[in-house]
Motif scaffolding. Structure first.
Motif, short mmCIF file in Angstrom:
data_model
loop_
_atom_site.label_atom_id
_atom_site.label_comp_id
_atom_site.label_asym_id
_atom_site.label_seq_id
_atom_site.Cartn_x
_atom_site.Cartn_y
_atom_site.Cartn_z
N GLU A 74 0.83 -1.21 0.00
CA GLU A 74 0.00 0.00 0.00
C GLU A 74 0.86 1.26 0.00
O GLU A 74 0.58 2.22 -0.72
N ILE A 75 1.95 1.24 0.78
CA ILE A 75 2.86 2.39 0.81
C ILE A 75 3.49 2.58 -0.57
O ILE A 75 3.59 3.71 -1.07
N TYR A 76 3.91 1.49 -1.20
CA TYR A 76 4.50 1.59 -2.54
C TYR A 76 3.49 2.15 -3.54
O TYR A 76 3.80 3.05 -4.33
N TYR A 77 2.26 1.63 -3.48
CA TYR A 77 1.20 2.10 -4.39
C TYR A 77 0.94 3.59 -4.16
O TYR A 77 0.85 4.37 -5.12
N LEU A 78 0.80 3.99 -2.90
CA LEU A 78 0.53 5.39 -2.59
C LEU A 78 1.71 6.29 -2.98
O LEU A 78 1.51 7.41 -3.45
N HIS A 79 2.93 5.77 -2.83
CA HIS A 79 4.11 6.55 -3.24
C HIS A 79 4.10 6.77 -4.75
O HIS A 79 4.38 7.88 -5.22
N GLU A 80 3.79 5.70 -5.50
CA GLU A 80 3.71 5.83 -6.95
C GLU A 80 2.62 6.82 -7.34
O GLU A 80 2.81 7.67 -8.22
N LYS A 81 1.48 6.72 -6.68
CA LYS A 81 0.36 7.62 -6.98
C LYS A 81 0.74 9.06 -6.64
O LYS A 81 0.41 9.98 -7.38
N LEU A 82 1.44 9.25 -5.53
CA LEU A 82 1.89 10.59 -5.14
C LEU A 82 2.84 11.16 -6.18
O LEU A 82 2.72 12.34 -6.57
N THR A 88 1.70 15.45 -12.43
CA THR A 88 0.52 16.09 -13.01
C THR A 88 0.39 17.53 -12.53
O THR A 88 0.11 18.44 -13.32
N ILE A 89 0.61 17.74 -11.23
CA ILE A 89 0.54 19.10 -10.68
C ILE A 89 1.57 19.99 -11.34
O ILE A 89 1.29 21.14 -11.72
N GLN A 90 2.79 19.47 -11.53
CA GLN A 90 3.85 20.26 -12.17
C GLN A 90 3.46 20.62 -13.60
O GLN A 90 3.66 21.75 -14.04
N ARG A 91 2.88 19.63 -14.33
CA ARG A 91 2.43 19.91 -15.70
C ARG A 91 1.36 20.99 -15.71
O ARG A 91 1.39 21.92 -16.52
N PHE A 92 0.40 20.88 -14.79
CA PHE A 92 -0.67 21.87 -14.72
C PHE A 92 -0.13 23.24 -14.35
O PHE A 92 -0.58 24.26 -14.88
N GLN A 93 0.85 23.28 -13.45
CA GLN A 93 1.44 24.57 -13.08
C GLN A 93 2.15 25.20 -14.27
O GLN A 93 2.06 26.41 -14.49
#
Length: 187
Positions: A74-82, A88-93
């Motif tokens: 779960e930590i690995y999955y959440l880290h990948e998602k983060l 995505t946030i950087q692209r949007f910025q």
């Protein structure tokens, strides 16, 4: 067990004492056997409890291992998602910065168009008067001018060679009065 005394003893116990002693020894023997049984039962209980605790400990270790593995996944999955979300946030910025720059340029152009539109009545009036002056032509009888006023080729800006349709310069398509007026191309 029977206790007997030899005749050599100083005083020999009485048969009642011997029976009592034998009964006492038999009771002690029974008590020892009972305690040994209870001890064996207690040892069995302790052994069973120890085995049960060992099994439970193994089960708890296995469950803890499963929970740890699930937590790590779960930590690995959440880290990948983060990480994906941060990308995505950087692209949007970056897109927002580009859009803000474009908005700045468009606002400047809009301001220029606003200024042009504010000047439109003045330009229309000036073009109308220039066309009127061209239509009137040169003043007759004034004589030749002493100094030629020319831009580059020696011709007047209002000469017939430089006349074109006023629609090239007029900002007003509604102005019916100017539709048939011809004026110079130099403003």
């Amino acid at each position: 067990m029977v206790v007997s005394y030899s005749s050599c003893d100083m005083s020999s116990p009485s048969p009642v004492q011997i029976r009592e002693a034998n009964a006492h020894l038999a009771a002690v023997h029974r008590r020892v056997a009972e305690l040994e049984q209870r001890l064996e039962a207690a040892e069995n209980t302790v052994r069973e409890q120890a085995e049960s605790l060992i099994r439970k400990d193994e089960q708890l270790r296995a469950a803890t291992q499963e929970i740890t593995e699930a937590k790590n996944k779960e930590i690995y999955y959440l880290h990948e998602k983060l990480c994906k979300s941060e990308d995505t946030i950087q692209r949007f910025q970056n897109m927002i910065k580009e859009k803000d720059a474009m908005i700045g340029q468009l606002q400047h152009r809009c301001q220029l168009l606003d200024n042009i539109c504010k000047s439109r009545p003045l330009l229309d009036s000036m073009l109308f008067h220039m066309a009127e002056a061209e239509r009137l032509g040169p003043v007759v009888g004034m004589g030749e001018p002493t100094v030629k006023t020319s831009l580059t080729d020696g011709e007047s800006n209002c000469s017939p060679n430089r006349i074109s349709n006023h629609k090239d310069f007029s900002l007003s398509e509604d102005d019916q009065e100017l539709d048939e007026i011809v004026f110079g191309t130099t403003v």
